[in-house]
Design a protein around this motif. Structure first.
Motif, mmCIF file in Angstrom:
data_model
loop_
_atom_site.group_PDB
_atom_site.id
_atom_site.type_symbol
_atom_site.label_atom_id
_atom_site.label_comp_id
_atom_site.label_asym_id
_atom_site.label_seq_id
_atom_site.Cartn_x
_atom_site.Cartn_y
_atom_site.Cartn_z
ATOM 1 N N UNK A 1 13.219 1.215 4.186
ATOM 2 C CA UNK A 1 11.712 0.995 4.913
ATOM 3 C C UNK A 1 11.619 2.628 5.532
ATOM 4 N N UNK A 2 12.771 2.861 6.323
ATOM 5 C CA UNK A 2 12.701 4.092 6.868
ATOM 6 C C UNK A 2 12.478 5.530 5.996
ATOM 7 N N UNK B 1 6.038 9.314 8.887
ATOM 8 C CA UNK B 1 4.633 8.726 9.435
ATOM 9 C C UNK B 1 4.883 7.414 10.623
ATOM 10 N N UNK B 2 4.166 7.809 11.555
ATOM 11 C CA UNK B 2 4.324 6.685 12.701
ATOM 12 C C UNK B 2 3.591 5.550 12.150
ATOM 13 N N UNK B 3 2.306 5.883 11.627
ATOM 14 C CA UNK B 3 1.502 4.597 10.988
ATOM 15 C C UNK B 3 2.140 3.744 10.044
ATOM 16 N N UNK C 1 0.870 -1.136 -0.075
ATOM 17 C CA UNK C 1 0.042 -0.076 0.070
ATOM 18 C C UNK C 1 1.015 1.148 -0.053
ATOM 19 N N UNK C 2 1.957 1.039 0.848
ATOM 20 C CA UNK C 2 2.909 2.284 0.888
ATOM 21 C C UNK C 2 3.595 2.484 -0.508
ATOM 22 N N UNK C 3 4.173 1.590 -1.236
ATOM 23 C CA UNK C 3 4.450 1.587 -2.387
ATOM 24 C C UNK C 3 3.587 2.182 -3.562
#
Length: 121
Positions: A56-57, A63-65, A19-21
């Protein structure tokens, strides 16, 4: 039981990563190439644990989430690197993403073994 948890955890974390990608409009290959060249002088087609952690960082930003804990990263590596070499090839990463929507033979076996164990108790 531990394995089953790992499969489900792995898929959950990989879905979060996917989802992030998607949000950043990155393909697995593009993201991988970014990560792979981040730590080393040249990209070698494999990502080390360190490169994955940095990648990943960078991907989750502030964003913490959307961030990944150290334990999340270890689970992701175990899920994406079934051979246990400790680094991940782009092929292994793509295979792992392809598994998100499927139920593997291992999971079917785990469920059957789990059910058998319950009956035996």
């Amino acid at each position: 039981q531990a394995m089953k948890g790992l499969m489900q955890e792995g898929k959950k974390l990989l879905t979060k990563l996917k989802n992030l990608l998607d949000k950043k409009k990155l393909t697995v290959e593009k993201w991988f190439n970014k990560m792979d060249s981040s730590g080393a002088a040249k990209s070698d087609g494999n990502c080390t644990m360190r490169e994955l952690r940095l990648g990943l960082k960078k991907l989750s930003g502030k964003s913490k989430k959307e961030s990944f804990s150290e334990s999340d990263i270890l689970k992701l590596v175990r899920f994406m690197d079934p051979s246990g070499e400790g680094d991940i090839s782009v092929e292994e990463a793509k295979d792992a993403f392809a598994k998100i929507g499927t139920v593997s033979e291992e999971e079917i076996m785990e469920n059957e073994v789990g059910n058998t164990m319950i009956r035996l108790e």
